[in-house]
Design a protein around this motif. Structure first.
Motif, PDB file in Angstrom:
ATOM      1  N   UNK A 159       1.677 -76.260   1.020  1.00 26.14           N
ATOM      2  CA  UNK A 159       1.572 -75.376   2.227  1.00 26.14           C
ATOM      3  C   UNK A 159       2.278 -74.092   2.157  1.00 26.14           C
ATOM      4  N   UNK A 160       3.348 -74.164   1.568  1.00 18.03           N
ATOM      5  CA  UNK A 160       4.172 -72.904   1.352  1.00 18.03           C
ATOM      6  C   UNK A 160       3.358 -71.725   0.459  1.00 18.03           C
ATOM      7  N   UNK A 161       2.728 -72.211  -0.614  1.00 15.18           N
ATOM      8  CA  UNK A 161       2.072 -71.415  -1.107  1.00 15.18           C
ATOM      9  C   UNK A 161       0.871 -70.855  -0.644  1.00 15.18           C
ATOM     10  N   UNK A 162      -0.047 -71.825   0.050  1.00 16.00           N
ATOM     11  CA  UNK A 162      -1.106 -71.287   0.635  1.00 16.00           C
ATOM     12  C   UNK A 162      -0.966 -70.515   1.747  1.00 16.00           C
ATOM     13  N   UNK A 163       0.278 -70.732   2.482  1.00 16.47           N
ATOM     14  CA  UNK A 163       0.454 -69.736   3.516  1.00 16.47           C
ATOM     15  C   UNK A 163       0.957 -68.386   3.016  1.00 16.47           C
ATOM     16  N   UNK A 164       1.706 -68.360   1.803  1.00 23.78           N
ATOM     17  CA  UNK A 164       2.173 -67.230   1.319  1.00 23.78           C
ATOM     18  C   UNK A 164       0.887 -66.347   0.923  1.00 23.78           C
ATOM     19  N   UNK A 165      -0.116 -67.173   0.188  1.00 21.34           N
ATOM     20  CA  UNK A 165      -1.285 -66.240  -0.305  1.00 21.34           C
ATOM     21  C   UNK A 165      -2.299 -65.765   0.933  1.00 21.34           C
ATOM     22  N   UNK A 166      -2.340 -66.505   1.950  1.00 18.96           N
ATOM     23  CA  UNK A 166      -3.009 -66.092   3.076  1.00 18.96           C
ATOM     24  C   UNK A 166      -2.398 -64.886   3.736  1.00 18.96           C
ATOM     25  N   UNK A 167      -0.932 -64.882   3.549  1.00 17.10           N
ATOM     26  CA  UNK A 167      -0.280 -64.016   4.317  1.00 17.10           C
ATOM     27  C   UNK A 167      -0.261 -62.681   3.509  1.00 17.10           C
ATOM     28  N   UNK A 168      -0.587 -62.743   2.179  1.00 17.70           N
ATOM     29  CA  UNK A 168      -0.670 -61.431   1.120  1.00 17.70           C
ATOM     30  C   UNK A 168      -1.965 -61.431   0.720  1.00 17.70           C
ATOM     31  N   UNK A 169      -2.980 -61.865   1.565  1.00 17.99           N
ATOM     32  CA  UNK A 169      -4.290 -61.788   0.632  1.00 17.99           C
ATOM     33  C   UNK A 169      -4.944 -60.272   0.551  1.00 17.99           C
ATOM     34  N   UNK A 170      -4.684 -59.492   1.508  1.00 19.18           N
ATOM     35  CA  UNK A 170      -5.110 -58.053   1.464  1.00 19.18           C
ATOM     36  C   UNK A 170      -4.380 -57.236   0.126  1.00 19.18           C
ATOM     37  N   UNK A 171      -2.738 -57.547  -0.011  1.00 22.87           N
ATOM     38  CA  UNK A 171      -2.302 -56.981  -1.264  1.00 22.87           C
ATOM     39  C   UNK A 171      -3.001 -57.686  -2.495  1.00 22.87           C
ATOM     40  N   UNK A 172      -3.184 -59.102  -2.465  1.00 20.93           N
ATOM     41  CA  UNK A 172      -3.521 -59.373  -3.851  1.00 20.93           C
ATOM     42  C   UNK A 172      -5.089 -58.908  -3.890  1.00 20.93           C
ATOM     43  N   UNK A 173      -5.937 -58.808  -2.877  1.00 18.05           N
ATOM     44  CA  UNK A 173      -7.290 -58.015  -3.099  1.00 18.05           C
ATOM     45  C   UNK A 173      -7.296 -56.737  -3.759  1.00 18.05           C
ATOM     46  N   UNK A 174      -6.355 -55.888  -3.003  1.00 18.18           N
ATOM     47  CA  UNK A 174      -6.005 -54.424  -3.496  1.00 18.18           C
ATOM     48  C   UNK A 174      -5.858 -54.440  -5.001  1.00 18.18           C
ATOM     49  N   UNK A 175      -4.658 -55.397  -5.452  1.00 18.11           N
ATOM     50  CA  UNK A 175      -4.346 -55.472  -6.748  1.00 18.11           C
ATOM     51  C   UNK A 175      -5.282 -55.622  -7.686  1.00 18.11           C
ATOM     52  N   UNK A 176      -6.221 -56.594  -7.357  1.00 10.34           N
ATOM     53  CA  UNK A 176      -7.391 -57.006  -8.035  1.00 10.34           C
ATOM     54  C   UNK A 176      -8.384 -55.793  -8.403  1.00 10.34           C
ATOM     55  N   UNK A 177      -8.540 -55.202  -7.141  1.00  5.84           N
ATOM     56  CA  UNK A 177      -9.586 -54.207  -7.220  1.00  5.84           C
ATOM     57  C   UNK A 177      -8.983 -52.887  -7.997  1.00  5.84           C
ATOM     58  N   UNK A 178      -7.720 -52.579  -8.047  1.00  8.30           N
ATOM     59  CA  UNK A 178      -7.033 -51.653  -8.909  1.00  8.30           C
ATOM     60  C   UNK A 178      -7.050 -51.970 -10.346  1.00  8.30           C
TER      61      UNK A 178
END
Length: 86
Positions: A35-54
């Motif tokens: 649950x902690x990992x899923x919540x963390x990823x959901x809360x940081x989804x925009x940052x992750x998507x930006x890093x992937x795009x970069x």
């Protein structure tokens, strides 16, 4: 198909926090971490998507762009060390 179980390593202080949370919430440690990992990823989804795009914008299909991305070196730095023959 059953999900594969893969062990993860955390430091002893984090393990103790997980253990306490699991105990007092009446849940398993696995459940708390999941649950902690899923919540963390959901809360940081925009940052992750930006890093992937970069990362994708840096890749042009060449070996040099892949090495530059993986090493953190610029294309100029790679050229200074001998570059790549494509």
């Amino acid at each position: 198909m059953a999900a594969a179980v893969t062990p993860i390593k955390v430091d002893s202080a984090t393990d103790q926090l997980i253990s306490h949370a699991a105990h007092f919430l009446g849940r398993s440690k696995k459940s708390i971490v999941d649950d902690a990992i899923r919540e963390y990823i959901e809360n940081h989804r925009v940052e992750i998507q930006e890093a992937v795009g970069s990362a994708l914008r840096q890749l042009d299909g060449s070996t040099a762009s892949s090495v530059a991305l993986l090493t953190g070196m610029s294309r100029d730095e790679l050229d200074e060390t001998g570059g790549f023959v494509e």
